[in-house]
Design a protein around this motif. Structure first.
Motif, PDB file in Angstrom:
ATOM      1  N   TYR A   1       0.831  -1.201   0.000  1.00  0.00           N
ATOM      2  CA  TYR A   1       0.000   0.000   0.000  1.00  0.00           C
ATOM      3  C   TYR A   1       0.868   1.256   0.000  1.00  0.00           C
ATOM      4  O   TYR A   1       1.956   1.294   0.592  1.00  0.00           O
ATOM      5  CB  TYR A   1      -0.923   0.018   1.215  1.00  0.00           C
ATOM      6  N   ASN A   2       0.362   2.296  -0.654  1.00  0.00           N
ATOM      7  CA  ASN A   2       1.094   3.552  -0.799  1.00  0.00           C
ATOM      8  C   ASN A   2       0.927   4.409   0.461  1.00  0.00           C
ATOM      9  O   ASN A   2       0.267   5.449   0.446  1.00  0.00           O
ATOM     10  CB  ASN A   2       0.597   4.295  -2.042  1.00  0.00           C
ATOM     11  N   SER A   3       1.516   3.957   1.556  1.00  0.00           N
ATOM     12  CA  SER A   3       1.404   4.697   2.818  1.00  0.00           C
ATOM     13  C   SER A   3       2.181   6.005   2.782  1.00  0.00           C
ATOM     14  O   SER A   3       1.807   6.981   3.427  1.00  0.00           O
ATOM     15  CB  SER A   3       1.889   3.822   3.978  1.00  0.00           C
ATOM     16  N   GLY A   4       3.268   6.045   2.014  1.00  0.00           N
ATOM     17  CA  GLY A   4       4.078   7.266   1.943  1.00  0.00           C
ATOM     18  C   GLY A   4       3.308   8.457   1.415  1.00  0.00           C
ATOM     19  O   GLY A   4       3.504   9.590   1.869  1.00  0.00           O
ATOM     20  N   ARG A   5       2.415   8.204   0.458  1.00  0.00           N
ATOM     21  CA  ARG A   5       1.600   9.304  -0.094  1.00  0.00           C
ATOM     22  C   ARG A   5       0.851  10.020   1.020  1.00  0.00           C
ATOM     23  O   ARG A   5       0.862  11.256   1.103  1.00  0.00           O
ATOM     24  CB  ARG A   5       0.625   8.753  -1.128  1.00  0.00           C
ATOM     25  N   HIS A   6       0.208   9.270   1.894  1.00  0.00           N
ATOM     26  CA  HIS A   6      -0.652   9.875   2.904  1.00  0.00           C
ATOM     27  C   HIS A   6       0.150  10.445   4.070  1.00  0.00           C
ATOM     28  O   HIS A   6      -0.235  11.468   4.644  1.00  0.00           O
ATOM     29  CB  HIS A   6      -1.687   8.853   3.359  1.00  0.00           C
ATOM     30  N   ALA A   7       1.258   9.811   4.408  1.00  0.00           N
ATOM     31  CA  ALA A   7       2.121  10.374   5.445  1.00  0.00           C
ATOM     32  C   ALA A   7       2.667  11.726   5.014  1.00  0.00           C
ATOM     33  O   ALA A   7       2.646  12.704   5.776  1.00  0.00           O
ATOM     34  CB  ALA A   7       3.270   9.410   5.759  1.00  0.00           C
ATOM     35  N   LEU A   8       3.123  11.818   3.782  1.00  0.00           N
ATOM     36  CA  LEU A   8       3.700  13.068   3.301  1.00  0.00           C
ATOM     37  C   LEU A   8       2.632  14.117   3.029  1.00  0.00           C
ATOM     38  O   LEU A   8       2.857  15.311   3.246  1.00  0.00           O
ATOM     39  CB  LEU A   8       4.538  12.813   2.047  1.00  0.00           C
ATOM     40  N   ALA A   9       1.461  13.699   2.571  1.00  0.00           N
ATOM     41  CA  ALA A   9       0.375  14.668   2.368  1.00  0.00           C
ATOM     42  C   ALA A   9       0.012  15.325   3.689  1.00  0.00           C
ATOM     43  O   ALA A   9      -0.194  16.550   3.755  1.00  0.00           O
ATOM     44  CB  ALA A   9      -0.845  13.978   1.766  1.00  0.00           C
ATOM     45  N   ALA A  10      -0.038  14.530   4.766  1.00  0.00           N
ATOM     46  CA  ALA A  10      -0.342  15.097   6.079  1.00  0.00           C
ATOM     47  C   ALA A  10       0.768  16.026   6.537  1.00  0.00           C
ATOM     48  O   ALA A  10       0.511  17.086   7.127  1.00  0.00           O
ATOM     49  CB  ALA A  10      -0.543  13.974   7.096  1.00  0.00           C
ATOM     50  N   ALA A  11       2.019  15.656   6.265  1.00  0.00           N
ATOM     51  CA  ALA A  11       3.153  16.505   6.657  1.00  0.00           C
ATOM     52  C   ALA A  11       3.149  17.812   5.880  1.00  0.00           C
ATOM     53  O   ALA A  11       3.427  18.887   6.435  1.00  0.00           O
ATOM     54  CB  ALA A  11       4.460  15.755   6.422  1.00  0.00           C
ATOM     55  N   ILE A  12       2.823  17.758   4.604  1.00  0.00           N
ATOM     56  CA  ILE A  12       2.750  18.968   3.777  1.00  0.00           C
ATOM     57  C   ILE A  12       1.644  19.886   4.282  1.00  0.00           C
ATOM     58  O   ILE A  12       1.829  21.096   4.416  1.00  0.00           O
ATOM     59  CB  ILE A  12       2.514  18.573   2.300  1.00  0.00           C
ATOM     60  N   GLN A  13       0.508  19.308   4.568  1.00  0.00           N
ATOM     61  CA  GLN A  13      -0.627  20.100   5.041  1.00  0.00           C
ATOM     62  C   GLN A  13      -0.325  20.742   6.389  1.00  0.00           C
ATOM     63  O   GLN A  13      -0.744  21.879   6.650  1.00  0.00           O
ATOM     64  CB  GLN A  13      -1.868  19.219   5.119  1.00  0.00           C
ATOM     65  N   ALA A  14       0.402  20.031   7.261  1.00  0.00           N
ATOM     66  CA  ALA A  14       0.736  20.567   8.578  1.00  0.00           C
ATOM     67  C   ALA A  14       1.627  21.802   8.488  1.00  0.00           C
ATOM     68  O   ALA A  14       1.682  22.605   9.419  1.00  0.00           O
ATOM     69  CB  ALA A  14       1.434  19.505   9.419  1.00  0.00           C
ATOM     70  N   LEU A  15       2.313  21.987   7.365  1.00  0.00           N
ATOM     71  CA  LEU A  15       3.171  23.159   7.170  1.00  0.00           C
ATOM     72  C   LEU A  15       2.408  24.349   6.602  1.00  0.00           C
ATOM     73  O   LEU A  15       2.992  25.405   6.379  1.00  0.00           O
ATOM     74  CB  LEU A  15       4.328  22.810   6.228  1.00  0.00           C
ATOM     75  N   GLY A  16       1.120  24.184   6.348  1.00  0.00           N
ATOM     76  CA  GLY A  16       0.337  25.268   5.773  1.00  0.00           C
ATOM     77  C   GLY A  16       0.306  25.256   4.264  1.00  0.00           C
ATOM     78  O   GLY A  16      -0.071  26.261   3.642  1.00  0.00           O
ATOM     79  N   CYS A  17       0.698  24.146   3.659  1.00  0.00           N
ATOM     80  CA  CYS A  17       0.649  24.003   2.207  1.00  0.00           C
ATOM     81  C   CYS A  17      -0.487  23.052   1.827  1.00  0.00           C
ATOM     82  O   CYS A  17      -1.014  22.341   2.668  1.00  0.00           O
ATOM     83  CB  CYS A  17       1.978  23.451   1.679  1.00  0.00           C
TER      84      CYS A  17
END
Length: 404
Positions: free
Chosen positions: A203-219
């Motif tokens: 499963y593509n878990s990296g996509r969702h981990a990084l999407a959450a990290a990007i969003q947490a930065l205000g992007c």
């Protein structure tokens, strides 16, 4: 292009490749979590007038200088002023005004006594003790003085700042627009969450981990899809992302194996590589580049490694892209709460949670620290850096790291 750089160098090179996105004006009600684009100064005092801190009575302090419990001073009540109301006249010697919390202090009055400290009727009040001038009065400008810098450009609008802007009557505010960060996964082995998992797939878990990290930065993460292992397939996705987004985060194909094709695809898309590889793990494999003036962060296909590299090298650049003046990470020193039994021939990054114990900051390791362990990133708020050449670390060892 540079090879195997430190995380400090990687962070500096990535941040040096970006400039903040443009501005837009939005309604104050939509400003929470946005980045202020322009310095703001107070146009008016807050509060704008002297007001009562409590429900009570406003009077002249000199009228009650001789007041005592057994000899209360009796004043005549001449008016009542609610919050939002205005005085009908001044307070003269021997008189008082009934005031509600937040009501303007009438001319002539210089002190307030709370209801519960008095005895009163509709037209008289007994004051059992003296009062000092200014007692229980909130002065004009006590919160903010006109001309004061309310916030600098690049400040994150938190609840306190949002309320402070509202207190100035600002209905609109200039902010940085939200950066659009393209997120591209590469690898024929990936399956999206919710789909059936075939043998040999993950499963593509990296996509969702990084999407959450990007969003947490205000992007705002923009999903660019998954590219099969192939230079042209990756190049096409990269060019699409460079057309639509302000920066890109790519996972997979960043090492030097036969199927690690992302750096070649970056160059085929016209990007110039900044560096390949870093000297810490997890997260060693990476390739950062600039294409069309936009940062491309090529990370490992290993989700745990990609997320660690993202926090140490990419996050500061994306915060700068968002216009944040505090884009550099906050560093902290904490003591290991438990031993870490492995030696660290090269720089190692440990994931953990901070706790205040016995008057000092301690780092509680949040689970397995292996290069492929993603679950220990859940709830993690610190990445601690173990220097290269370290042996097993006993409990109490102090480590420096960054807050995430």
């Amino acid at each position: 292009m540079r090879e195997r750089v430190s995380y400090e160098t990687a962070r500096a090179l990535a941040a040096g490749a970006v400039t903040p996105v443009g501005e837009e004006q939005i309604a104050l009600e939509d400003c929470a979590g946005r980045v202020l684009a322009r310095e703001l100064r107070a146009a008016a005092d807050v509060p704008a007038f002297d007001r009562s801190a409590y429900d009570g009575y406003a009077f002249r302090a000199e009228d009650v200088e001789q007041a005592a419990a057994d000899r209360p001073v009796v004043l005549r009540v001449t008016q009542e002023i609610p919050a939002g109301g205005m005085p009908r006249g001044e307070v003269r010697p021997g008189t008082a005004a009934k005031v509600l919390t937040g009501a303007p202090i009438p001319p002539g009055a210089d002190a307030v006594m709370k209801y519960e400290d008095t005895r009163f009727t509709a037209d008289r009040v007994e004051l059992p003790r003296p009062a000092r001038p200014g007692q229980n009065i909130v002065r004009a400008g006590e919160d903010v003085r006109a001309g004061t810098v309310l916030a600098q450009a690049g400040s994150l609008i938190d609840p306190g700042l949002a309320g402070t802007l509202a207190a100035q009557g600002l209905g609109q505010v200039w902010v940085r627009r939200v950066p659009q960060v393209g997120l591209l996964s590469t690898g024929s082995e990936l399956v999206e969450a919710g789909e059936p998992l075939e043998p040999g797939k993950i499963y593509n878990s990296g996509r969702h981990a990084l999407a959450a990290a990007i969003q947490a930065l205000g992007c705002r993460p923009v999903w660019l899809g998954r590219a099969e292992d192939g230079v042209e397939a990756i190049r096409e996705r990269l060019e699409d992302g460079l057309e639509r987004c302000d920066a890109l985060v790519v996972t997979g194909g960043a090492s030097r194996g036969s199927y690690d094709l992302t750096p070649a695809a970056m160059e085929r898309a016209g990007a110039e590589l900044l560096f390949r590889g870093v000297d810490f793990k997890p997260g060693m494999a990476c390739a950062y580049a600039v294409g069309r003036g936009k940062l491309i962060c090529g990370l490992s296909g290993n989700p745990a490694a990609a997320l660690t590299n993202f926090h140490l090298a990419a996050a500061s650049a994306l915060k700068k892209l968002a216009g944040r003046r505090d884009h550099l990470p906050r560093e902290v020193t904490a003591a290991l709460a438990v031993p870490f039994p492995k030696a660290s021939p090269m720089v190692r990054v440990l994931r953990g949670r901070l706790a205040l114990e016995r008057g000092r900051l301690e780092l509680e390791l949040s689970g397995g620290q292996g290069n492929v362990v993603l679950s220990s990133a859940a709830g993690c708020d610190m990445l601690a850096v173990v220097p290269a050449g370290s042996g097993p670390l006993p409990a109490g060892t102090e480590l420096r790291g960054i807050l995430i």
